[in-house]
Design a protein around this motif. Sequence first.
Motif, short mmCIF file in Angstrom:
data_model
loop_
_atom_site.label_atom_id
_atom_site.label_comp_id
_atom_site.label_asym_id
_atom_site.label_seq_id
_atom_site.Cartn_x
_atom_site.Cartn_y
_atom_site.Cartn_z
N THR B 249 -0.01 -1.27 0.21
CA THR B 249 -0.61 0.10 -0.24
C THR B 249 0.64 1.21 0.39
O THR B 249 0.75 2.29 -1.00
CB THR B 249 -1.20 0.19 1.41
OG1 THR B 249 -1.42 -1.36 1.14
CG2 THR B 249 -1.71 1.00 0.97
N MET B 304 -3.06 7.19 1.84
CA MET B 304 -3.09 5.87 2.08
C MET B 304 -3.20 5.52 3.47
O MET B 304 -3.06 3.70 3.53
CB MET B 304 -1.10 6.35 1.78
CG MET B 304 -0.59 4.65 2.15
SD MET B 304 1.25 5.50 2.29
CE MET B 304 1.18 6.61 4.48
N ASP B 307 -6.45 3.39 3.19
CA ASP B 307 -6.61 2.48 3.11
C ASP B 307 -5.71 1.57 3.49
O ASP B 307 -6.05 0.30 3.91
CB ASP B 307 -5.00 2.75 1.50
CG ASP B 307 -6.06 3.19 0.26
OD1 ASP B 307 -7.59 3.31 0.96
OD2 ASP B 307 -5.40 3.22 -0.95
N MET B 308 -5.04 1.67 4.04
CA MET B 308 -4.03 0.73 5.76
C MET B 308 -4.84 0.48 6.46
O MET B 308 -5.19 -0.74 6.60
CB MET B 308 -2.92 1.54 6.12
CG MET B 308 -1.75 1.29 4.71
SD MET B 308 -0.41 2.49 5.82
CE MET B 308 1.10 1.82 5.03
#
Lengths: 228, 318
Positions: B249, B304, B307-308
């Motif tokens: 990611t 980011m 998403d993580m």
Amino acid sequence: MDWYIMQIMLWLIASLVSFYFSLGNARVWTSISIGFFLVLFAEVLPSALPFLPGTDIPHVEAMGYIVGTIAILVMSHGFQEYYVFSRTLEFEGSKTFVYLGVLGVIAGSVAFLLINPAPTPTTLRIIRIVGLTNWVFLSLINIDLIRKIYLNIKDTPIGKGFVAFIVVFASIFLWKGSELYLEVYDLVNLADSYPFRYQLSVIVSNLGNLAASISVGATFLYLARAMR
Amino acid sequence: MFQLPRGNPVKENLNPGKINLPEAFAKLHVGNFTGYLRFDATVGTGIVIFANGKLISSLFEEEGRQVVAYDALARIFNQALKGRATLNIFKLSADLAVSIHALLHGEMLYRAQDLNIIDIRGLLGKVKAERMTGCLRIYTADRTALIFYRDGDPLGFFHDGSTDIEMSADTSMSVARLPGAKVDVLSTSKAALDELTDLMESANLTELWIKTRDALAAQRRRAQEEQLQNSTQQNAQRKERLLTMLKETAGQRLGKVGASLVEKEFSKAVNGKLVFNEDDFENFFSQLSIGAKLVAGPSTVKEMVNDMRRGIKPFLHS
């Protein structure tokens, strides 16, 4: 438009962009952007606007050269920190420390000038040569350092910004290098004897200056856009 | 499974795992107990027969195979200690106990013959003609009756609730009349009747019990260690998959610097742990964001991290 006015406009934009950039981004950018911001006050304003009040005072002129030297030292320090980060992913310090540190060094330089005799033309020339030497050699070192940083972070959103910094320092090298050449060989006073060298150095210096101011502004605009 | 009549119940549905069986056997020995102990385990059934305080017989049947004497006792101890057995104790007369012992070690001539189909008269005639010594076992799913024969002549009957061989055929015949009743024909081993030894005198049951208990404890330890090892391996693999997901990611947004940043902050955040919860990652996201902002803008870093956060959910310990 007057050549010097255009220069000052471009550097004003570049300096404002870099200063604004230093406020909104990570600490490691502060040294770099503050360094470019100082260029406006140290190098460009005194030479671009020689009619400014006080620029003929030896202390002010000397201080201009010294701040110029501080500018390249601060931005080189910033790139060194960035290089260390790109290699080790470690970083430390605070923005306040950078701002206060730069202000402290400037204040110390002012104090140094004030406690010493007023700089003579020779002293001013030596200070200017010391400053230009720093610019020339640190520009070369920075080009290599930035190349290495680029190799480490080329696949990040700001990777291409470091290619632009190489262009910036290559322009600065030409600008400051030709000025150093003029000073070391005193070509200003020997222009009649060596007209080609003198003219070429002046042209390269002006073009380098112009390219540096445009590339600095463009680079920080690009970085600001990439780091939104 | 053994089909033996229930005799006179002394204790029923005990958990032999909570009883020290050698000590219990010693008490039955001292008390001159006559009868049998039935151990019903998930893997098989064990029978231990006492006659006048002597442990004369032990047998364990498992998946159609029988082991006797000490091997049977070892299996009974094993199943008892595993806690997977129930114990019922029935009192019998000495004659009946000995007869059942002989029966258990005898030979099965006919097994599970349906009483509706078999020619019972013919079978009894054959028992008489061949002067057979043995037993007819008549049983349904929950009731059993035994008819003992010696030299072809009927000796008597044994059914649920009896403590001795009875002369009345009523109960036994009532079992035979039940739907689905079956009969086994077994011949008694004369040698078994002649050689009645006390297994408690010829063997140290306490030692056998301790040995079985220690072996089981070692087996449990090994199983636990294996389980722990498997669980550790699984957690380590899960951790590796989580790290890979986070690195990928970060790599998509920040390149290899992002992946390296994840690796560095991840090792600090989990700090050698194999199982983690959401709190373990708060500092990770905070430090990662600081580092990431050196190479990307806040919106990229935020996307980011979001998403993580979504990606780590399946890996967290609830």
